[in-house]
Structures are given as C-alpha cells and as structure tokens.
Design a protein around this motif. Structure first.
Motif, PDB file in Angstrom:
ATOM      1  N   PRO A 181      18.579   8.893  37.939  1.00 21.15           N
ATOM      2  CA  PRO A 181      17.641   8.243  37.009  1.00 21.15           C
ATOM      3  C   PRO A 181      17.067   6.937  37.554  1.00 21.15           C
ATOM      4  O   PRO A 181      15.867   6.671  37.400  1.00 21.15           O
ATOM      5  CB  PRO A 181      18.508   8.002  35.763  1.00 21.15           C
ATOM      6  N   GLU A 182      17.902   6.131  38.225  1.00 20.18           N
ATOM      7  CA  GLU A 182      17.397   4.870  38.769  1.00 20.18           C
ATOM      8  C   GLU A 182      16.394   5.122  39.890  1.00 20.18           C
ATOM      9  O   GLU A 182      15.349   4.443  39.969  1.00 20.18           O
ATOM     10  CB  GLU A 182      18.567   4.027  39.282  1.00 20.18           C
ATOM     11  N   LEU A 183      16.676   6.097  40.747  1.00 20.56           N
ATOM     12  CA  LEU A 183      15.744   6.405  41.831  1.00 20.56           C
ATOM     13  C   LEU A 183      14.437   6.952  41.284  1.00 20.56           C
ATOM     14  O   LEU A 183      13.341   6.586  41.738  1.00 20.56           O
ATOM     15  CB  LEU A 183      16.382   7.417  42.793  1.00 20.56           C
ATOM     16  N   ALA A 184      14.538   7.846  40.296  1.00 20.12           N
ATOM     17  CA  ALA A 184      13.324   8.422  39.711  1.00 20.12           C
ATOM     18  C   ALA A 184      12.504   7.359  38.990  1.00 20.12           C
ATOM     19  O   ALA A 184      11.263   7.363  39.059  1.00 20.12           O
ATOM     20  CB  ALA A 184      13.697   9.552  38.760  1.00 20.12           C
ATOM     21  N   ALA A 185      13.191   6.448  38.299  1.00 20.17           N
ATOM     22  CA  ALA A 185      12.478   5.373  37.605  1.00 20.17           C
ATOM     23  C   ALA A 185      11.763   4.468  38.609  1.00 20.17           C
ATOM     24  O   ALA A 185      10.644   3.987  38.339  1.00 20.17           O
ATOM     25  CB  ALA A 185      13.454   4.568  36.754  1.00 20.17           C
ATOM     26  N   ALA A 186      12.365   4.232  39.779  1.00 20.98           N
ATOM     27  CA  ALA A 186      11.702   3.426  40.808  1.00 20.98           C
ATOM     28  C   ALA A 186      10.457   4.129  41.328  1.00 20.98           C
ATOM     29  O   ALA A 186       9.430   3.491  41.591  1.00 20.98           O
ATOM     30  CB  ALA A 186      12.683   3.140  41.944  1.00 20.98           C
ATOM     31  N   LEU A 187      10.533   5.453  41.476  1.00 19.29           N
ATOM     32  CA  LEU A 187       9.341   6.205  41.866  1.00 19.29           C
ATOM     33  C   LEU A 187       8.256   6.113  40.806  1.00 19.29           C
ATOM     34  O   LEU A 187       7.072   5.932  41.107  1.00 19.29           O
ATOM     35  CB  LEU A 187       9.697   7.681  42.086  1.00 19.29           C
ATOM     36  N   LEU A 236      20.840  13.206  32.412  1.00 21.10           N
ATOM     37  CA  LEU A 236      19.857  14.274  32.223  1.00 21.10           C
ATOM     38  C   LEU A 236      18.801  13.874  31.210  1.00 21.10           C
ATOM     39  O   LEU A 236      17.603  14.164  31.382  1.00 21.10           O
ATOM     40  CB  LEU A 236      20.556  15.561  31.792  1.00 21.10           C
ATOM     41  N   ASP A 237      19.234  13.220  30.150  1.00 18.39           N
ATOM     42  CA  ASP A 237      18.271  12.773  29.130  1.00 18.39           C
ATOM     43  C   ASP A 237      17.281  11.771  29.720  1.00 18.39           C
ATOM     44  O   ASP A 237      16.073  11.822  29.439  1.00 18.39           O
ATOM     45  CB  ASP A 237      19.006  12.158  27.945  1.00 18.39           C
ATOM     46  N   ARG A 238      17.769  10.843  30.534  1.00 16.76           N
ATOM     47  CA  ARG A 238      16.878   9.867  31.158  1.00 16.76           C
ATOM     48  C   ARG A 238      15.903  10.550  32.115  1.00 16.76           C
ATOM     49  O   ARG A 238      14.710  10.229  32.147  1.00 16.76           O
ATOM     50  CB  ARG A 238      17.690   8.811  31.911  1.00 16.76           C
ATOM     51  N   LEU A 239      16.402  11.502  32.892  1.00 18.41           N
ATOM     52  CA  LEU A 239      15.535  12.210  33.835  1.00 18.41           C
ATOM     53  C   LEU A 239      14.458  13.010  33.109  1.00 18.41           C
ATOM     54  O   LEU A 239      13.297  13.075  33.547  1.00 18.41           O
ATOM     55  CB  LEU A 239      16.370  13.140  34.718  1.00 18.41           C
ATOM     56  N   ALA A 240      14.839  13.616  31.990  1.00 16.17           N
ATOM     57  CA  ALA A 240      13.878  14.431  31.241  1.00 16.17           C
ATOM     58  C   ALA A 240      12.729  13.595  30.695  1.00 16.17           C
ATOM     59  O   ALA A 240      11.634  14.122  30.429  1.00 16.17           O
ATOM     60  CB  ALA A 240      14.593  15.153  30.100  1.00 16.17           C
ATOM     61  N   LEU A 251       2.297   6.264  43.273  1.00 15.22           N
ATOM     62  CA  LEU A 251       3.198   7.186  43.937  1.00 15.22           C
ATOM     63  C   LEU A 251       3.674   8.299  43.012  1.00 15.22           C
ATOM     64  O   LEU A 251       3.812   9.455  43.435  1.00 15.22           O
ATOM     65  CB  LEU A 251       4.409   6.436  44.516  1.00 15.22           C
ATOM     66  N   ALA A 252       3.935   7.975  41.755  1.00 16.94           N
ATOM     67  CA  ALA A 252       4.458   8.980  40.830  1.00 16.94           C
ATOM     68  C   ALA A 252       3.509  10.167  40.694  1.00 16.94           C
ATOM     69  O   ALA A 252       3.953  11.317  40.538  1.00 16.94           O
ATOM     70  CB  ALA A 252       4.713   8.347  39.461  1.00 16.94           C
ATOM     71  N   ALA A 253       2.214   9.922  40.765  1.00 17.39           N
ATOM     72  CA  ALA A 253       1.247  11.018  40.633  1.00 17.39           C
ATOM     73  C   ALA A 253       1.208  11.896  41.876  1.00 17.39           C
ATOM     74  O   ALA A 253       0.694  13.015  41.825  1.00 17.39           O
ATOM     75  CB  ALA A 253      -0.144  10.441  40.363  1.00 17.39           C
ATOM     76  N   ARG A 254       1.781  11.418  42.982  1.00 16.09           N
ATOM     77  CA  ARG A 254       1.733  12.168  44.233  1.00 16.09           C
ATOM     78  C   ARG A 254       3.062  12.816  44.595  1.00 16.09           C
ATOM     79  O   ARG A 254       3.152  13.548  45.579  1.00 16.09           O
ATOM     80  CB  ARG A 254       1.310  11.231  45.378  1.00 16.09           C
ATOM     81  N   VAL A 303      15.543  12.928  59.427  1.00 14.85           N
ATOM     82  CA  VAL A 303      16.444  12.375  58.415  1.00 14.85           C
ATOM     83  C   VAL A 303      16.032  10.928  58.170  1.00 14.85           C
ATOM     84  O   VAL A 303      16.134  10.083  59.066  1.00 14.85           O
ATOM     85  CB  VAL A 303      17.916  12.451  58.854  1.00 14.85           C
ATOM     86  N   LEU A 304      15.558  10.637  56.973  1.00 16.27           N
ATOM     87  CA  LEU A 304      15.120   9.290  56.586  1.00 16.27           C
ATOM     88  C   LEU A 304      16.198   8.664  55.716  1.00 16.27           C
ATOM     89  O   LEU A 304      16.624   9.258  54.720  1.00 16.27           O
ATOM     90  CB  LEU A 304      13.798   9.348  55.836  1.00 16.27           C
ATOM     91  N   LEU A 305      16.662   7.478  56.089  1.00 18.52           N
ATOM     92  CA  LEU A 305      17.778   6.834  55.401  1.00 18.52           C
ATOM     93  C   LEU A 305      17.300   5.661  54.557  1.00 18.52           C
ATOM     94  O   LEU A 305      16.355   4.958  54.917  1.00 18.52           O
ATOM     95  CB  LEU A 305      18.805   6.352  56.421  1.00 18.52           C
ATOM     96  N   TYR A 306      17.983   5.440  53.432  1.00 20.91           N
ATOM     97  CA  TYR A 306      17.680   4.302  52.557  1.00 20.91           C
ATOM     98  C   TYR A 306      18.983   3.706  52.050  1.00 20.91           C
ATOM     99  O   TYR A 306      20.035   4.364  52.042  1.00 20.91           O
ATOM    100  CB  TYR A 306      16.812   4.739  51.370  1.00 20.91           C
ATOM    101  N   ARG A 307      18.917   2.458  51.616  1.00 19.84           N
ATOM    102  CA  ARG A 307      20.089   1.781  51.057  1.00 19.84           C
ATOM    103  C   ARG A 307      19.904   1.401  49.594  1.00 19.84           C
ATOM    104  O   ARG A 307      20.854   1.453  48.816  1.00 19.84           O
ATOM    105  CB  ARG A 307      20.407   0.515  51.869  1.00 19.84           C
ATOM    106  N   THR A 308      18.718   1.004  49.216  1.00 19.46           N
ATOM    107  CA  THR A 308      18.440   0.527  47.862  1.00 19.46           C
ATOM    108  C   THR A 308      17.337   1.377  47.242  1.00 19.46           C
ATOM    109  O   THR A 308      16.610   2.096  47.958  1.00 19.46           O
ATOM    110  CB  THR A 308      17.982  -0.935  47.905  1.00 19.46           C
ATOM    111  N   PRO A 309      17.170   1.320  45.922  1.00 19.73           N
ATOM    112  CA  PRO A 309      16.041   2.035  45.312  1.00 19.73           C
ATOM    113  C   PRO A 309      14.693   1.637  45.910  1.00 19.73           C
ATOM    114  O   PRO A 309      13.805   2.480  46.060  1.00 19.73           O
ATOM    115  CB  PRO A 309      16.149   1.643  43.831  1.00 19.73           C
TER     116      PRO A 309
END
Length: 576
Positions: free
Chosen positions: A408-414, A445-449, A420-423, A520-526
């Motif tokens: 949910p946190e990653l999706a909210a950052a997107l 799941l509720d947050r993602l939905a 970006l969200a539209a793409r 392979v693309l790596l990340y540490r934070t949202p």
C-alpha cells in the motif's frame, strides 16, 4: 629442514610440476599441492599430469592466478577472467572429474596443516614452500617427511614407509565407510515433505529437477507428503508418499514438539534403502530443520548410506521456519559436517552465495552453491506486453517476509507521483499464505483496492495462469524484506528473469546477487521505488529488450541439466 631422498621418489625434482608428476605416478592417492604463494602458477596445468591423474589443489595467497593457470589452454598464459568463466573453463578440461579446488584462509601454514589433518591423511604427498615445511610441526605428527627438492624454495614431502607401516595417524578411521563407488546418475530421488500439491515453489522445483535428470537419462522418483494427490506428476516418475507431516502441518498453537526430525527419519531411511544403489542421488533441494535433523539421525544409524544424499540449505539456518529447541539447524549442520559420511555420501549445498559464504565461515569448510534451476517451461521467448500502461506485477504468497504489507505504501507513492500513476498499473496477485489472511492482510487489501493504479487478483493461479500473469507484465516487483531474504533465493525471481522480464527489488535482499543475470533494479525507500518505476516507464522498450536478451543467457546458466549434473560431479571429488 634439509631434504632427504625417499625410496620411491627420485632425489632430484627440478621443478614443482616435475615433482607433482612423480607424485601422480605413484598411485598411492591424490597428490596435494599446498601453495602459500602463486610462484609455480605458470607451470601448473592439467595437461602436464594427464587426464587420469587425481589432483587436489589447496591454495592460499593468489588462488585465482593458480586456477587461471589450470584453466588456461595449452601454451597460453593465464588471463584475467570472471570466476564464472574460470569455473566453466576448468570444469571443461579433460581432467574435470579429478580436479578439486579448495580455497583456504587459515592464517599460518602450521594452523592450516593442523586444520586439514583429515585431508592430509589421504594424500600421497605434498609440495610446500621451504618456509612452510620448517613451520609445520603437524607434518611430522602425520608421518610426512621431506623427500626431494622441487626447485628453488620448494620441498616435496611424502609419508614415511608403505601404508601398512605408517603411523596410526595416517590410517583411515575404521568407522569411515567406503565412498560411493562411482559418480553416475542413474536415479534422482527428490526428497520433499512439503511437496503436497501446487502450494509454493516445491512442485515447480520438482518439475525442473525432473526435467534435468530425465534429460541425462536418469530415472526419477518423488518422495513427498502423504497428502500429495499426484496432480502435475510427469510421466515416468515414481511416487513415494512417505512423509506424514511437514512444517506446514505445524501451527503457532500446535502443542506437539516442533522437531520433526524423529518423525521424518524413518521415512527418509526407508526411502534410501528402497531406492538406493550405485548411481542414485537423493536431493533435498529445500532442506528445512526437520529434514536436516532426520538426515543426521539417519547418518548416525547407517554407517554406509545406499545413495548420495544432497542437502541444499535454502536460507540462513537461523531464519528457517519452525526450528525446534534442541535441534538448532546450525548445530545440526555442524554435526552433519562431522559425520564420517560427509564429503563421501552426504553433501551440503547452499542455494545462494550469501548462505554459502556464511555456512563456510561457520563450518570451516567450503559449501558450494546449488543454484535454483530455470523453470521447466522456460524458453526465453515470451514477448513483452504492448499495453498503453507499464504493467508491474506482484505475485506469490502474501507472506510478511515478501513485503506484502509494504505494497500500500509503495502504491500510494506511485499514485502521488505527478503523471506516473496514469502510465503505470500495479497488478497484485494476492494469494493467501498457508495460515490464511490476517486482519493486517485485509487492511492492506482494502487500502490497495482504493488506489486507482492498482489491480487486484485474489486466489490461486494454476500453472498456465501463473505463466500468463508473468508474461502479461513488463516487470515483476519483489519488495522482499531483507530481514527474511538476505540469504534466501526465490523461484519467482528465476521465473521473471527466465521469461525476459525486468525485476524491481528491494535492496539488501538476495535479489542483488542476480543483478548480473538480468535487468534487476534495486530500491531502498518508497521514493527510490518511484524513481525506478519512472526509469522503467521512460525507457520501457530499451529495458524490455535488454531483459529479453538476457533471458537465454540466464536459462543457459540455470539449465536444469547442468544443475542436476553438478550433483553427479560432486562425487568425483569424494576422497577415495
């Protein structure tokens, strides 16, 4: 310590390679080279000894140069190369099944020699730097004496007297069983109490190993959970439903002991007795605490195992699920390494370089890597999707260690990233873990939905559905928690790379080991996650093309035939 000629070796051996030729010709056992520098590296090549010569190479100082000399073509000088390329070159030589390379870092020569007493007892002789000979009191205790000079600064040593006349320290312990007489692979037995259906990676791994073994002309049998209904069993594979429980049968409130070893041991022993014989290899590709403990109990009860038993450690022992008090996996592994069968009919492996390195440090012995094989269905030709939005897929069990609650946190950052969200579309396959969704899962799941960039799909996917889900994505998301995956591998990563898909993974987890095997693309934070996804979206065609080009190479390196063949080749190094 002045050299004194012995009866079987000429008093003059002008070069190290000449001295080693003499040792190889004696037929009293494998010669051993211990080099505390790389001085004779240029002279040491397998063709100097012939394809039939047994040879153990123990080195320190500049081992890569020495190995490069062994891997070089006749007449060629050692050349810089990657370790993977070097390994392929060495094991492609005529002497591949007689060459054992051991890397050691044991401090002083005396400490090294004392720590390798068991190996030295089986050697026809040693080639040491003169200074190392002078410092090694352990040599005299083991019955070795200098017999010839071997060029400036080098001394050749051999055991005093014939084998029957050597000191007791030179004799093989009576309790040590004879090694497996050959290293064919006529039958592969997959040992897996967790193989009970389509859950997890157990069935796909069994299928991949089966494909590799059958391609080598070997029979295959699955020793699995009693509940396994046989769905997905390939033709010609024998099924042995012998394990009554696995750790999946244990719950947090289970009052029964969690040490499954005593329960699994009888089934393991009966399977080895029923299916064992020359050319039989039994593989526990995901050895958990219960199976490791069972293997130890069987080894203690059976001095001579009827099959080669391979135990692959999938993650750090202290991260293994359901480890019981009194049966600590690390202590069990140390006990297995001390059994007489270890290195003869019991072989330890690790699934990743990280785990192999840690086990090697803790056990004081080399633990090779048995890589997860490419999936049985892989062909590297799954074309990337052509949708308007970049598709990023999360799939597999929604376990906490896999970072499901971070989605949910990653999706909210997107969602919050301008434009970006539209793409981008985040496709989440939410498969309940074996103990079901918790309230925290449901809240996630509720947050993602409620996020517009997320598409949810719950429930289990069959094999075709799983492959379609991967194939319909531009990239696969692996937000795995490094606290759980700092050593563990994952079949989903292999599936993604084999399908030619880029991977977006959390830094610090084992996925970083595969950065050279694909995109392979790596990340540490949202915020870094959003940056990686933006990079994917901006260079979608180029990154997809790079991932597709890397897929055949990945499949070639992880070919199931080669992975299974490595089990056979390990027996060529068993002392005998």
């Amino acid at each position: 310590m002045p050299p004194s000629p012995g009866p079987d070796i000429a008093p003059t051996a002008p070069t190290p390679v000449a001295a080693l030729r003499q040792l190889a010709s004696r037929g009293a056992g494998p010669p051993l080279l211990v080099t505390f520098s790389a001085a004779p590296a240029a002279e040491l090549r397998p063709e100097a000894f012939g394809a039939g010569s047994a040879f153990n190479l123990v080195m320190r100082g500049e081992p890569l140069r020495v190995l490069q000399a062994f891997g070089a073509a006749p007449g060629a000088a050692p050349a810089p190369m990657s370790f993977a390329a070097l390994q392929a070159r060495i094991f492609g030589t005529a002497a591949k099944e007689r060459l054992l390379a051991r890397f050691v870092d044991a401090g002083t020569p005396a400490r090294f020699l004392a720590a390798r007493r068991g190996l030295l007892r089986r050697c026809a002789g040693l080639l040491l730097e003169a200074e190392a000979v002078a410092a090694a009191d352990a040599l005299a205790e083991l019955g070795f004496q200098p017999v010839a000079e071997a060029g400036p600064g080098w001394v050749l040593l051999a055991p005093a007297g014939e084998p029957s006349q050597r000191p007791a320290a030179m004799a093989e312990p009576a309790a040590v069983p004879a090694p497996i007489p050959d290293h064919r692979i006529d039958r592969l037995v997959i040992l897996d109490p967790c193989l009970e259906g389509a859950r997890g990676h157990y069935l796909p791994l069994a299928l991949a190993y089966t494909r590799g073994a059958q391609a080598l002309g070997a029979e295959v049998a699955w020793a699995c959970h009693a509940r396994f209904d046989g769905e997905g069993l390939p033709p010609g594979v024998a099924l042995r439903r012998c394990f009554a429980r696995s750790f999946f049968d244990l719950g947090p409130r289970d009052p029964r002991p969690r040490d499954l070893g005593p329960e699994l041991a009888p089934a393991l022993r009966e399977t080895l007795e029923a299916l064992g014989g020359p050319g039989t290899h039994a593989l526990a590709h995901s050895a958990d605490p219960g199976l490791l403990r069972a293997a130890l109990l069987v080894a203690q009860a059976m001095p001579a195992l009827p099959a080669a038993l391979h135990l692959c450690i999938p993650n750090h022992p202290w991260q293994m699920p359901f480890a019981a008090e009194g049966a600590d996996p690390m202590e069990v592994l140390a006990a297995l390494a001390r059994t007489p069968q270890h290195g003869r009919s019991i072989f330890l492996w690790a699934e990743t370089r990280t785990v192999a390195g840690e086990l090697g440090r803790r056990l004081g012995l080399p633990v090779p890597v048995l890589r997860l094989p490419a999936p049985a269905w892989a062909d590297g030709r799954a074309e990337p999707p052509a949708g308007e939005r970049l598709a990023l897929a999360f799939l597999g069990e929604a376990r906490l260690g896999k970072g499901f609650l971070d989605l949910p946190e990653l999706a909210a950052a997107l969602e919050a990233a301008p434009g970006l969200a539209a793409r981008v579309e985040l496709r989440v396959h939410a498969l309940p873990p074996h103990d079901g969704f918790t309230r925290r899962h449901r809240a996630a799941l509720d947050r993602l939905a409620g996020l517009g960039c997320v598409t949810l799909r719950e429930g289990r996917l069959d094999d075709a559905g799983y492959r379609a889900f991967v194939g319909a994505a531009d990239a696969v998301l692996l937000p795995y928690d490094p606290r759980h995956y700092n050593g563990r591998g994952t079949g989903i990563l292999c599936d993604a790379l084999a399908a030619g898909r880029a991977v977006v993974a959390r830094a610090g987890a084992t996925m970083a080991e595969h950065a050279e095997e694909g995109v392979v693309l790596l990340y540490r934070t949202p915020a870094e996650f959003v940056a990686r996804v933006a990079e994917l979206a901006a260079s979608r065609a180029g990154i997809s093309a790079a991932a597709m080009q890397a897929a055949p190479r990945f499949i070639g390196r992880r070919n199931a035939v080669a992975v299974v063949a490595s089990l056979r080749d390990r027996l060529a190094f068993a002392p005998g």
